[in-house]
Design a protein around this motif. Structure first.
Motif, PDB file in Angstrom:
ATOM      1  N   ARG B  25       0.837  -1.213   0.000  1.00 35.13           N
ATOM      2  CA  ARG B  25       0.000   0.000   0.000  1.00 35.13           C
ATOM      3  C   ARG B  25       0.875   1.267   0.000  1.00 35.13           C
ATOM      4  O   ARG B  25       0.616   2.203  -0.754  1.00 35.13           O
ATOM      5  CB  ARG B  25      -0.910  -0.052   1.238  1.00 35.13           C
ATOM      6  CG  ARG B  25      -1.610   1.222   1.576  1.00 35.13           C
ATOM      7  CD  ARG B  25      -2.838   1.418   0.741  1.00 35.13           C
ATOM      8  NE  ARG B  25      -3.467   2.704   1.022  1.00 35.13           N
ATOM      9  CZ  ARG B  25      -4.042   3.450   0.114  1.00 35.13           C
ATOM     10  NH1 ARG B  25      -4.088   3.060  -1.123  1.00 35.13           N
ATOM     11  NH2 ARG B  25      -4.597   4.589   0.439  1.00 35.13           N
ATOM     12  N   ASP B  28       2.198   1.828  -3.355  1.00 37.59           N
ATOM     13  CA  ASP B  28       1.135   2.252  -4.280  1.00 37.59           C
ATOM     14  C   ASP B  28       0.825   3.743  -4.118  1.00 37.59           C
ATOM     15  O   ASP B  28       0.647   4.460  -5.098  1.00 37.59           O
ATOM     16  CB  ASP B  28      -0.152   1.439  -4.037  1.00 37.59           C
ATOM     17  CG  ASP B  28      -0.071   0.051  -4.641  1.00 37.59           C
ATOM     18  OD1 ASP B  28       0.850  -0.188  -5.444  1.00 37.59           O
ATOM     19  OD2 ASP B  28      -0.907  -0.798  -4.304  1.00 37.59           O
ATOM     20  N   GLU B  31       3.724   5.738  -5.461  1.00 42.14           N
ATOM     21  CA  GLU B  31       3.768   5.653  -6.922  1.00 42.14           C
ATOM     22  C   GLU B  31       2.707   6.576  -7.542  1.00 42.14           C
ATOM     23  O   GLU B  31       2.998   7.319  -8.489  1.00 42.14           O
ATOM     24  CB  GLU B  31       3.533   4.206  -7.360  1.00 42.14           C
ATOM     25  CG  GLU B  31       3.717   4.018  -8.858  1.00 42.14           C
ATOM     26  CD  GLU B  31       3.352   2.612  -9.315  1.00 42.14           C
ATOM     27  OE1 GLU B  31       3.625   1.648  -8.583  1.00 42.14           O
ATOM     28  OE2 GLU B  31       2.793   2.511 -10.413  1.00 42.14           O
ATOM     29  N   GLU B  32       1.528   6.530  -6.969  1.00 48.46           N
ATOM     30  CA  GLU B  32       0.443   7.366  -7.496  1.00 48.46           C
ATOM     31  C   GLU B  32       0.817   8.842  -7.385  1.00 48.46           C
ATOM     32  O   GLU B  32       0.595   9.638  -8.295  1.00 48.46           O
ATOM     33  CB  GLU B  32      -0.834   7.074  -6.720  1.00 48.46           C
ATOM     34  CG  GLU B  32      -2.072   7.596  -7.408  1.00 48.46           C
ATOM     35  CD  GLU B  32      -3.255   7.669  -6.477  1.00 48.46           C
ATOM     36  OE1 GLU B  32      -3.419   6.758  -5.647  1.00 48.46           O
ATOM     37  OE2 GLU B  32      -4.003   8.664  -6.568  1.00 48.46           O
ATOM     38  N   GLU B  57       9.027   0.188  -9.184  1.00 49.29           N
ATOM     39  CA  GLU B  57       8.350  -0.959  -9.807  1.00 49.29           C
ATOM     40  C   GLU B  57       8.965  -2.267  -9.299  1.00 49.29           C
ATOM     41  O   GLU B  57       8.255  -3.227  -8.981  1.00 49.29           O
ATOM     42  CB  GLU B  57       8.509  -0.852 -11.332  1.00 49.29           C
ATOM     43  CG  GLU B  57       7.696  -1.822 -12.148  1.00 49.29           C
ATOM     44  CD  GLU B  57       6.211  -1.473 -12.144  1.00 49.29           C
ATOM     45  OE1 GLU B  57       5.429  -2.396 -12.371  1.00 49.29           O
ATOM     46  OE2 GLU B  57       5.859  -0.292 -11.910  1.00 49.29           O
ATOM     47  N   ARG B  60       8.009  -2.748  -5.711  1.00 51.46           N
ATOM     48  CA  ARG B  60       6.592  -3.103  -5.619  1.00 51.46           C
ATOM     49  C   ARG B  60       6.383  -4.599  -5.914  1.00 51.46           C
ATOM     50  O   ARG B  60       5.619  -5.272  -5.232  1.00 51.46           O
ATOM     51  CB  ARG B  60       5.798  -2.261  -6.623  1.00 51.46           C
ATOM     52  CG  ARG B  60       4.417  -1.902  -6.187  1.00 51.46           C
ATOM     53  CD  ARG B  60       3.432  -2.862  -6.760  1.00 51.46           C
ATOM     54  NE  ARG B  60       2.066  -2.538  -6.369  1.00 51.46           N
ATOM     55  CZ  ARG B  60       1.076  -3.351  -6.516  1.00 51.46           C
ATOM     56  NH1 ARG B  60       1.250  -4.530  -7.047  1.00 51.46           N
ATOM     57  NH2 ARG B  60      -0.133  -3.011  -6.145  1.00 51.46           N
TER      58      ARG B  60
END
Lengths: 188, 92
Positions: B25, B28, B31-32, B57, B60
């Motif tokens: 999470r 994420d 990254e967003e 990446e 992740r």
């Protein structure tokens, strides 16, 4: 992250409301304990600890809202504290990532400059070329630009947080919660 | 309500899941944020953010693999059955 304060005095035989009161009191005290520490903008870890304390208190209030309906306005305030401190934390994390990349890049430049300085002919020119290349390196320029921006953003976020939550704002929130504990819901 | 031993075991299991989920999470969210941040920026800054996203990446994928391993292990250890069993037993 600071571990949660252990809550003593929870009794399975006591009522849900009585235990809730005890839990909320401890979690509120925990939140307020970070108040002085966060007056220093460089104490990133303590700002993060305060965010976690706000989260724990909010969860406790949500669980026991049924017993203490007057806590409702405090939930919104706690969400706001969490959001503000979360934004500061994200910027701290991002700035640290950028600093690390910049340090790694600088190290490579230093190594390049040392290697250039060892060259027998025109060592000075070679070093100058390495440094000139570093000064124009788009990665480096991009990192510096981003870092400067994130530091500025963090400063703005921190100032807004302190203005809103370091003084009477936090006192009022604590008062709302304490008052709510003295006005439990009546069973019908 | 729960015995200390039972509670600690359940808490440890839930914490394993929460930690594994948290890692994915956090990446994420970051990254967003970086993807959003990359838009409308000077080229040199886009270059940095693109490189960071490429590295993330890899992190992740690693975090996702760790989450999958954790969930598989917990299923093998019959966590859902143990959890529900303990809750039912202790609260009757």
């Amino acid at each position: 992250m600071a571990p949660a304060t252990r809550i003593r005095g929870i009794k399975p035989a006591a009522s849900f409301q009585q235990n809730g009161e005890r839990i909320i009191e401890v979690r509120l005290k925990e939140l307020l304990s970070w108040r002085d520490a966060v007056a220093d903008p460089s104490r990133s870890t303590d700002l993060h600890n305060m965010r976690i304390a706000a989260k724990r208190l909010r969860y406790a209030l949500e669980i026991f809202e049924l017993c203490f309906p007057e806590v409702k306005p405090a939930l919104k305030d706690l969400s706001e504290i969490q959001e503000s401190l979360g934004a500061i934390h994200d910027l701290d994390v991002l700035a640290e990532m950028l600093r690390q990349r910049l340090r790694a890049l600088d190290l490579r430049v230093q190594e390049g400059a040392v290697a250039a300085a060892r060259q027998a002919d025109s060592a000075g020119d070679h070093v100058a070329a390495v440094l000139d290349g570093a000064a124009r390196d788009p990665q480096r320029l991009g990192l510096i630009g981003l870092l400067a921006e994130k530091i500025g953003e963090r400063q703005t976020q921190y100032e807004a947080f302190i203005l809103r939550w370091h003084g009477p704002g936090l006192d009022r929130l604590a008062e709302t919660i304490r008052d709510a504990l003295t006005e439990p819901a009546t069973s019908e | 309500v729960f015995s200390k031993k039972q509670y600690r075991a359940l808490r440890g299991d839930v914490k394993r899941i929460a930690d594994a989920l948290g890692q994915v999470r956090d990446l994420d969210v970051l990254e967003e944020r970086l993807r959003r941040d990359r838009q409308d920026r000077p080229e040199d800054q886009q270059l940095v953010l693109t490189a960071m996203l490429a590295e993330m990446e890899v992190d992740r994928k690693r975090a996702m693999q760790s989450l999958t391993d954790t969930l598989t292990r917990m299923e093998e250890e019959s966590f859902p059955r143990r959890f529900l069993g303990t809750v039912a037993r202790e609260t009757i």
